[in-house]
Design an enzyme around this catalytic site. Structure first.
Site, mmCIF file in Angstrom:
data_model
loop_
_atom_site.group_PDB
_atom_site.id
_atom_site.type_symbol
_atom_site.label_atom_id
_atom_site.label_comp_id
_atom_site.label_asym_id
_atom_site.label_seq_id
_atom_site.Cartn_x
_atom_site.Cartn_y
_atom_site.Cartn_z
ATOM 1 N N HIS A 1 -28.750 -14.912 25.095
ATOM 2 C CA HIS A 1 -27.731 -14.802 26.139
ATOM 3 C C HIS A 1 -27.127 -16.159 26.523
ATOM 4 O O HIS A 1 -26.207 -16.202 27.339
ATOM 5 C CB HIS A 1 -28.330 -14.156 27.394
ATOM 6 C CG HIS A 1 -28.553 -12.685 27.264
ATOM 7 N ND1 HIS A 1 -29.248 -12.131 26.220
ATOM 8 C CD2 HIS A 1 -28.160 -11.645 28.052
ATOM 9 C CE1 HIS A 1 -29.290 -10.807 26.374
ATOM 10 N NE2 HIS A 1 -28.629 -10.493 27.469
ATOM 11 N N GLU B 1 -17.918 -3.785 24.602
ATOM 12 C CA GLU B 1 -17.113 -5.009 24.722
ATOM 13 C C GLU B 1 -15.916 -5.026 23.773
ATOM 14 O O GLU B 1 -14.824 -5.473 24.152
ATOM 15 C CB GLU B 1 -17.976 -6.257 24.467
ATOM 16 C CG GLU B 1 -18.966 -6.580 25.570
ATOM 17 C CD GLU B 1 -20.306 -5.904 25.363
ATOM 18 O OE1 GLU B 1 -21.237 -6.204 26.130
ATOM 19 O OE2 GLU B 1 -20.412 -5.059 24.441
ATOM 20 N N HIS C 1 -3.956 3.137 -3.354
ATOM 21 C CA HIS C 1 -4.154 2.667 -1.977
ATOM 22 C C HIS C 1 -3.525 1.294 -1.739
ATOM 23 O O HIS C 1 -2.732 1.133 -0.802
ATOM 24 C CB HIS C 1 -5.639 2.602 -1.633
ATOM 25 C CG HIS C 1 -5.903 2.032 -0.266
ATOM 26 N ND1 HIS C 1 -6.031 2.820 0.851
ATOM 27 C CD2 HIS C 1 -6.036 0.750 0.169
ATOM 28 C CE1 HIS C 1 -6.227 2.047 1.909
ATOM 29 N NE2 HIS C 1 -6.248 0.785 1.519
ATOM 30 N N HIS D 1 0.851 -1.189 0.000
ATOM 31 C CA HIS D 1 0.000 0.000 0.000
ATOM 32 C C HIS D 1 0.891 1.246 0.000
ATOM 33 O O HIS D 1 1.278 1.739 1.066
ATOM 34 C CB HIS D 1 -0.892 0.010 1.245
ATOM 35 C CG HIS D 1 -1.794 -1.173 1.361
ATOM 36 N ND1 HIS D 1 -1.324 -2.434 1.681
ATOM 37 C CD2 HIS D 1 -3.144 -1.301 1.195
ATOM 38 C CE1 HIS D 1 -2.349 -3.282 1.719
ATOM 39 N NE2 HIS D 1 -3.457 -2.625 1.422
#
Length: 681
Positions: free
Chosen positions: A496, A434, A293, A56
């Protein structure tokens, strides 16, 4: 909230004292050498990527001026000791721009006592087998690579952890011993990723003023201009998060330096410097385009670009001696700065304490809790007791939960919270973030002086997985506390109730997954996790109470051990189980023994530790040729490695009382016995 500052504003500057002729000459010479250094970086990036035919080039070429100013004017470091604890950290969050970092580490000669600096030959071996110059920076491969980056956004979130570690240690040892910045080089892609936003939000809340992000605002991604997807005002977003925001021309080195000075002066807010740049700066045919890129410019375009930049197109991997002299010209001063810090440490009277924070956890000093056989305690509650004991003996223990501290049992009682303006506490509040929690924990660990842990429900490991993967890749000893580890959490239902997470984690190289069967195994699980220094460990803990086993559970350290032996004969079958299902296996063993079938029960809390044992140990626990049945409240996929048949849950759970869910899904003595009879014929 701070007002954004636009240093590109053409308003008249304040009057300044006219420099002398000597000062003007010195400034002009510095400008000449900085320009030559930036051109050299661009040349190295083009040459290495073209030689590899992979890479890149655009970002390194666009960020060369930023890197030149940062490393030569601002970075606090000693290239002779890349592990100096009070150095500034530089994180290349947009890891695809790796040749920018490798070029600077080579030019600086960044090295350590045990590892040499990156050589020119290694730059020429970019992206090749066995080279330290991988496609994306890998921590541990070369001095000066502070973290592994490539998955976008992770580096910025790691840097928040590093800045947090700096602030926490400074609160303990004072600015005489801890006073450094964390610099982040980042791009549009990183700031699109959710993990970066989560981490930036927490950084703004905490006021991590030693964190400075240099944003390569080139407005280009792989698919084209960013305006096809990304039209928000990034600066306004960060301003709303509590950051100081500055806007500069990313190719104007004096404005860059001014912005960095302003950022360093603000101790109350992290800073985002939006550097408007041109990707592949200097390339006549590809500057400002997505074509630069993620692919080499091409031989002809490299030649044309070198001519446009004033470089000799016939010279490859060219580093003028005057560039090396310029970049390394202050190395004597840098060495003196490090030596002065070492003297302050020795004179502070706290060198021994400092060493404890930076050593392995002192597990021998922990007053480990004990649990009486038969005592019923959820393993998450047993873990909570262990954490209190560890915190009392291990001062570098720092951690917290994603807004579930009470449920996870992860709060260190009486030890205070880390909050804005007060970093003395031992408890972190990550909020419902999280992914950032895991990435920040990686940064805490990488910084040094901190033993991090973080906690949430096991089902939410999926939110954390990319960062957990990087912890494993970097061999960082982060401890994950995952509670509510099965369908036995009951009424909250399948959203859950984790069923596939255990196997998903076991599939991750380098991550050790420990699922203790009772409170006493939980103590051993923490010992195993904290003793382990070469990678992360996940502790999977129950919501429901479990009776403490009346057995020697120290065999947990070998991953699996014989918990209950067949009576009066060699085993005709082995039941191997983890966590709460060990108790189901013991109950099934009693029934099988009553039916005259000698049955051994093996507790197997950690596959990875067991895999590390030699064949003799493994065969002693799981005898070859003896039929084996696994029992675990999760998917059976993977158990064929150890077992001939499995009692598991190959579907999602359900919302109902835990005992009803278990019965309906076959986690019963009758089903275990029937499964054993089925393989014995």
């Amino acid at each position: 909230m701070t007002e954004p500052t636009d240093l590109t504003d053409p308003t008249e500057p304040a009057e300044a004292t006219e420099p002398t002729a000597e000062q003007r000459a010195a400034l002009a010479e510095r400008d000449r050498l900085e320009a030559l250094t930036a051109r050299t970086i661009r040349g190295l990036a083009m040459d290495a990527i073209q030689k590899a035919d992979s890479g890149h080039p655009g970002a390194p070429m666009g960020m060369a001026d930023i890197a030149t100013v940062l490393w030569t004017r601002f970075l606090k470091h000693d290239p002779a000791d890349a592990s100096w604890p009070d150095r500034d950290r530089v994180v290349l969050s947009n890891g695809h721009a790796s040749m920018l970092l490798y070029s600077m580490l080579h030019l600086c000669g960044t090295r350590s006592a045990h590892e040499p600096a990156l050589s020119m030959d290694e730059l020429k071996s970019f992206r090749q087998w066995g080279s330290r110059t991988a496609g994306h920076p890998e921590h541990g491969e070369a001095p000066g690579i502070e973290t592994t980056t490539g998955p976008l956004g992770q580096g910025l979130a790691n840097a928040v952890g590093m800045a947090l570690a700096e602030a926490w240690l400074r609160a303990r040892f004072g600015p005489e011993l801890v006073d450094h910045h964390t610099w982040v080089l980042t791009g549009d892609g990183c700031l699109m990723e959710g993990v970066a936003h989560e981490a930036a939000s927490l950084a703004g809340h905490l006021g991590l003023g030693k964190l400075i992000v240099l944003y390569d605002d080139n407005r280009i991604t792989i698919d084209g201009a960013t305006d096809i997807t990304f039209t928000e005002d990034v600066g306004a977003r960060f301003e709303a998060l509590g950051w100081q925001v500055l806007h500069v021309d990313g190719h104007d080195r004096e404005l860059l330096a001014e912005a960095m000075e302003i950022a360093q002066a603000d101790d109350l807010h992290p800073s985002l410097i939006c550097c408007r740049t041109t990707i592949a700066f200097g390339s006549p045919g590809k500057a400002g385009t997505s074509a630069s890129h993620g692919a080499p410019l091409g031989v002809d375009e490299v030649r044309a670009t070198k001519l446009a930049l004033g470089l000799d197109p016939e010279r490859h991997f060219d580093v003028p001696e005057q560039v090396l002299s310029f970049v390394r010209g202050r190395d004597g001063e840098r060495a003196q700065q490090r030596a002065a810090w070492q003297a302050r440490l020795q004179d502070s009277g706290r060198a021994e304490e400092w060493a404890r924070f930076h050593a392995d956890p002192a597990l021998a000093a922990v007053a480990w809790p004990d649990f009486k056989p038969g005592e019923k305690v959820a393993t998450r509650k047993a873990s909570e007791k262990v954490l209190q004991a560890v915190a009392a003996a291990v001062p570098q223990l720092l951690g917290g939960s994603a807004d579930l501290a009470g449920s996870n049992g992860s709060y260190l009682k009486g030890l205070g919270d880390v909050q804005p303006g007060g970093f003395e506490g031992r408890n972190l509040h990550f909020g419902v973030r999280e992914h950032a929690m895991a990435a920040i924990s990686n940064g805490l660990c990488l910084h040094g002086g901190v033993q991090p842990y973080c906690a949430t429900f096991l089902a939410f490991h999926d939110y954390m997985r990319p960062s957990v993967r990087l912890a494993a890749l970097m061999h960082q000893p982060v401890v994950y506390v995952y509670t509510h580890d099965s369908i036995f959490l009951g009424e909250d239902g399948p959203t859950h109730q984790p069923v596939e997470q255990l196997m998903a984690m076991r599939s991750l190289p380098g991550l050790w997954v420990v699922r203790p069967a009772d409170p006493r195994e939980t103590v051993q699980a923490w010992k195993l996790a904290l003793a382990r220094r070469d990678g992360p460990t996940a502790l999977c803990l129950t919501r429901q109470n479990l009776p403490a086993l009346d057995a020697d559970v120290t065999g947990l350290h070998q991953g699996a051990y014989v918990l209950a032996e067949a009576r009066d004969a060699a085993p005709a079958v082995v039941l191997v189980a983890t966590g709460s299902e060990v108790h189901l296996a013991l109950a099934a063993r009693a029934e099988l023994q009553a039916q005259g079938l000698p049955t051994r029960v093996v507790s197997m809390p950690c596959w990875e530790a067991f895999e590390a044992q030699d064949a003799e140990v493994q065969d002693a626990v799981l005898p070859p040729g003896v039929p084996t049945v696994s029992v675990e409240a999760g998917v059976s996929f993977g158990w064929s490695r150890w077992a001939d048949a499995s009692v598991g849950i190959d579907r999602f759970g359900a919302s109902a009382p835990a005992e009803i869910v278990a019965e309906k899904l076959g986690l019963t003595v009758d089903n275990v016995v029937a499964t054993v009879r089925g393989i014995l014929g």
